[in-house]
Design a protein around this motif. Sequence first.
Motif, PDB file in Angstrom:
ATOM      1  N   GLY A  35       0.793  -1.225   0.000  1.00  0.00           N
ATOM      2  CA  GLY A  35       0.000   0.000   0.000  1.00  0.00           C
ATOM      3  C   GLY A  35       0.826   1.275   0.000  1.00  0.00           C
ATOM      4  O   GLY A  35       0.295   2.350  -0.292  1.00  0.00           O
ATOM      5  N   GLU A  36       2.108   1.170   0.352  1.00  0.00           N
ATOM      6  CA  GLU A  36       2.966   2.349   0.274  1.00  0.00           C
ATOM      7  C   GLU A  36       3.414   2.549  -1.170  1.00  0.00           C
ATOM      8  O   GLU A  36       3.670   1.586  -1.891  1.00  0.00           O
ATOM      9  CB  GLU A  36       4.168   2.212   1.212  1.00  0.00           C
ATOM     10  N   GLU A  37       3.487   3.804  -1.576  1.00  0.00           N
ATOM     11  CA  GLU A  37       3.821   4.116  -2.962  1.00  0.00           C
ATOM     12  C   GLU A  37       5.290   3.786  -3.254  1.00  0.00           C
ATOM     13  O   GLU A  37       6.171   4.066  -2.454  1.00  0.00           O
ATOM     14  CB  GLU A  37       3.569   5.604  -3.250  1.00  0.00           C
ATOM     15  N   ARG A  38       5.508   3.200  -4.426  1.00  0.00           N
ATOM     16  CA  ARG A  38       6.859   2.901  -4.899  1.00  0.00           C
ATOM     17  C   ARG A  38       6.977   3.438  -6.320  1.00  0.00           C
ATOM     18  O   ARG A  38       6.167   3.066  -7.181  1.00  0.00           O
ATOM     19  CB  ARG A  38       7.122   1.400  -4.911  1.00  0.00           C
ATOM     20  N   ILE A  39       7.949   4.296  -6.533  1.00  0.00           N
ATOM     21  CA  ILE A  39       8.133   4.848  -7.871  1.00  0.00           C
ATOM     22  C   ILE A  39       9.610   4.745  -8.259  1.00  0.00           C
ATOM     23  O   ILE A  39      10.493   4.705  -7.403  1.00  0.00           O
ATOM     24  CB  ILE A  39       7.635   6.305  -7.992  1.00  0.00           C
ATOM     25  N   THR A  40       9.846   4.703  -9.549  1.00  0.00           N
ATOM     26  CA  THR A  40      11.201   4.668 -10.083  1.00  0.00           C
ATOM     27  C   THR A  40      11.385   5.882 -10.972  1.00  0.00           C
ATOM     28  O   THR A  40      10.521   6.181 -11.808  1.00  0.00           O
ATOM     29  CB  THR A  40      11.438   3.378 -10.893  1.00  0.00           C
ATOM     30  N   LYS A  41      12.503   6.571 -10.789  1.00  0.00           N
ATOM     31  CA  LYS A  41      12.777   7.778 -11.563  1.00  0.00           C
ATOM     32  C   LYS A  41      14.032   7.586 -12.403  1.00  0.00           C
ATOM     33  O   LYS A  41      14.876   6.738 -12.100  1.00  0.00           O
ATOM     34  CB  LYS A  41      12.954   8.990 -10.643  1.00  0.00           C
ATOM     35  N   THR A  42      14.147   8.395 -13.444  1.00  0.00           N
ATOM     36  CA  THR A  42      15.351   8.396 -14.267  1.00  0.00           C
ATOM     37  C   THR A  42      15.976   9.781 -14.328  1.00  0.00           C
ATOM     38  O   THR A  42      16.952   9.988 -15.047  1.00  0.00           O
ATOM     39  CB  THR A  42      15.042   7.896 -15.697  1.00  0.00           C
ATOM     40  N   SER A  43      15.415  10.733 -13.584  1.00  0.00           N
ATOM     41  CA  SER A  43      15.963  12.086 -13.501  1.00  0.00           C
ATOM     42  C   SER A  43      16.483  12.309 -12.089  1.00  0.00           C
ATOM     43  O   SER A  43      16.234  11.496 -11.192  1.00  0.00           O
ATOM     44  CB  SER A  43      14.880  13.124 -13.822  1.00  0.00           C
ATOM     45  N   HIS A  44      17.202  13.415 -11.886  1.00  0.00           N
ATOM     46  CA  HIS A  44      17.722  13.695 -10.549  1.00  0.00           C
ATOM     47  C   HIS A  44      16.595  13.939  -9.549  1.00  0.00           C
ATOM     48  O   HIS A  44      16.669  13.491  -8.409  1.00  0.00           O
ATOM     49  CB  HIS A  44      18.657  14.904 -10.569  1.00  0.00           C
ATOM     50  N   ASN A  45      15.567  14.672  -9.936  1.00  0.00           N
ATOM     51  CA  ASN A  45      14.469  14.941  -8.999  1.00  0.00           C
ATOM     52  C   ASN A  45      13.390  13.881  -9.122  1.00  0.00           C
ATOM     53  O   ASN A  45      13.353  13.111 -10.077  1.00  0.00           O
ATOM     54  CB  ASN A  45      13.911  16.350  -9.235  1.00  0.00           C
ATOM     55  N   CYS A  46      12.521  13.852  -8.138  1.00  0.00           N
ATOM     56  CA  CYS A  46      11.486  12.802  -8.073  1.00  0.00           C
ATOM     57  C   CYS A  46      10.229  13.122  -8.866  1.00  0.00           C
ATOM     58  O   CYS A  46       9.312  12.294  -8.913  1.00  0.00           O
ATOM     59  CB  CYS A  46      11.107  12.564  -6.609  1.00  0.00           C
ATOM     60  N   PHE A  47      10.163  14.293  -9.484  1.00  0.00           N
ATOM     61  CA  PHE A  47       8.934  14.708 -10.160  1.00  0.00           C
ATOM     62  C   PHE A  47       8.975  14.541 -11.672  1.00  0.00           C
ATOM     63  O   PHE A  47       8.015  14.071 -12.279  1.00  0.00           O
ATOM     64  CB  PHE A  47       8.627  16.180  -9.838  1.00  0.00           C
ATOM     65  N   THR A  48      10.067  14.923 -12.311  1.00  0.00           N
ATOM     66  CA  THR A  48      10.097  15.098 -13.762  1.00  0.00           C
ATOM     67  C   THR A  48       9.759  13.835 -14.542  1.00  0.00           C
ATOM     68  O   THR A  48       9.025  13.902 -15.532  1.00  0.00           O
ATOM     69  CB  THR A  48      11.474  15.629 -14.211  1.00  0.00           C
ATOM     70  N   THR A  49      10.258  12.688 -14.128  1.00  0.00           N
ATOM     71  CA  THR A  49      10.053  11.457 -14.899  1.00  0.00           C
ATOM     72  C   THR A  49       9.124  10.471 -14.199  1.00  0.00           C
ATOM     73  O   THR A  49       9.146   9.273 -14.504  1.00  0.00           O
ATOM     74  CB  THR A  49      11.414  10.776 -15.177  1.00  0.00           C
ATOM     75  N   THR A  50       8.304  10.963 -13.277  1.00  0.00           N
ATOM     76  CA  THR A  50       7.378  10.095 -12.544  1.00  0.00           C
ATOM     77  C   THR A  50       6.003  10.750 -12.459  1.00  0.00           C
ATOM     78  O   THR A  50       5.812  11.891 -12.868  1.00  0.00           O
ATOM     79  CB  THR A  50       7.870   9.831 -11.105  1.00  0.00           C
ATOM     80  N   ASN A  51       5.072  10.031 -11.863  1.00  0.00           N
ATOM     81  CA  ASN A  51       3.736  10.589 -11.607  1.00  0.00           C
ATOM     82  C   ASN A  51       3.601  11.022 -10.147  1.00  0.00           C
ATOM     83  O   ASN A  51       2.500  11.037  -9.594  1.00  0.00           O
ATOM     84  CB  ASN A  51       2.644   9.579 -11.972  1.00  0.00           C
ATOM     85  N   LEU A  52       4.723  11.378  -9.505  1.00  0.00           N
ATOM     86  CA  LEU A  52       4.691  11.739  -8.091  1.00  0.00           C
ATOM     87  C   LEU A  52       3.746  12.899  -7.814  1.00  0.00           C
ATOM     88  O   LEU A  52       2.961  12.851  -6.859  1.00  0.00           O
ATOM     89  CB  LEU A  52       6.094  12.081  -7.593  1.00  0.00           C
ATOM     90  N   GLN A  53       3.787  13.939  -8.621  1.00  0.00           N
ATOM     91  CA  GLN A  53       2.915  15.088  -8.365  1.00  0.00           C
ATOM     92  C   GLN A  53       1.448  14.676  -8.404  1.00  0.00           C
ATOM     93  O   GLN A  53       0.642  15.099  -7.568  1.00  0.00           O
ATOM     94  CB  GLN A  53       3.178  16.195  -9.383  1.00  0.00           C
ATOM     95  N   GLN A  54       1.087  13.822  -9.342  1.00  0.00           N
ATOM     96  CA  GLN A  54      -0.294  13.337  -9.434  1.00  0.00           C
ATOM     97  C   GLN A  54      -0.673  12.548  -8.185  1.00  0.00           C
ATOM     98  O   GLN A  54      -1.766  12.728  -7.622  1.00  0.00           O
ATOM     99  CB  GLN A  54      -0.446  12.473 -10.682  1.00  0.00           C
TER     100      GLN A  54
END
Length: 199
Positions: free
Chosen positions: A78-97
């Motif tokens: 249930g905890e969110e898990r995301i993978t990024k390819t940029s330095h920040n966590c927003f640009t290449t993920t759906n984190l903001q959403q």
Amino acid sequence: MNRALLVIDVQQSFLQRPLWRAAYNPGITGPVSRLVDVARAEGDLVVWVLHSEPGTGDVFDPALGYVRPMDGLTPLPGEERITKTSHNCFTTTNLQQILTQRGIGELVVCGIRTEQCCETTARIGSDLGFGVSFVTDATATTPIPHRDAPPEASVEEILADPRTLGVEAIVERTEYALAGRFATIRTVAELAGAPTPVN
């Protein structure tokens, strides 16, 4: 719940790099675990972020098996898990959403590296309108070689080079850059509600 803990890149990849032995806060899993426990107890969202560079053959290439949390850190169902390819966590993920859908207004930032993925995420998070707490003592980083240092320099050569930016200077610069602009600098003890020591 309107706060999220971002656990950024606390992954096995970094342990494979020789320079990790000169890291600031090499035992980062301890303070991060404490923040995770606090977040879970308070009903905050915990977001686990991993950095991936597919096809590079580097320690961040998932094919090598190091793109996973460091030992001792275990995301719960249930905890969110995301993978990024940029330095920040927003640009290449759906984190903001994810954060918007959950009504998150505040971010607690911890992880690796202090001045790179953590700082960049804090800056962008602030610009997107989130309140940001930057927990420096739950971040880690390594010395930064001078831009003219040879790429094949050994750890000993990097550390002996007077042009190398040491970890204390990196951490201090990051706090100066963020405080009062992009984030509030916090400690694990503050967020855990530990009593303040009396001098």
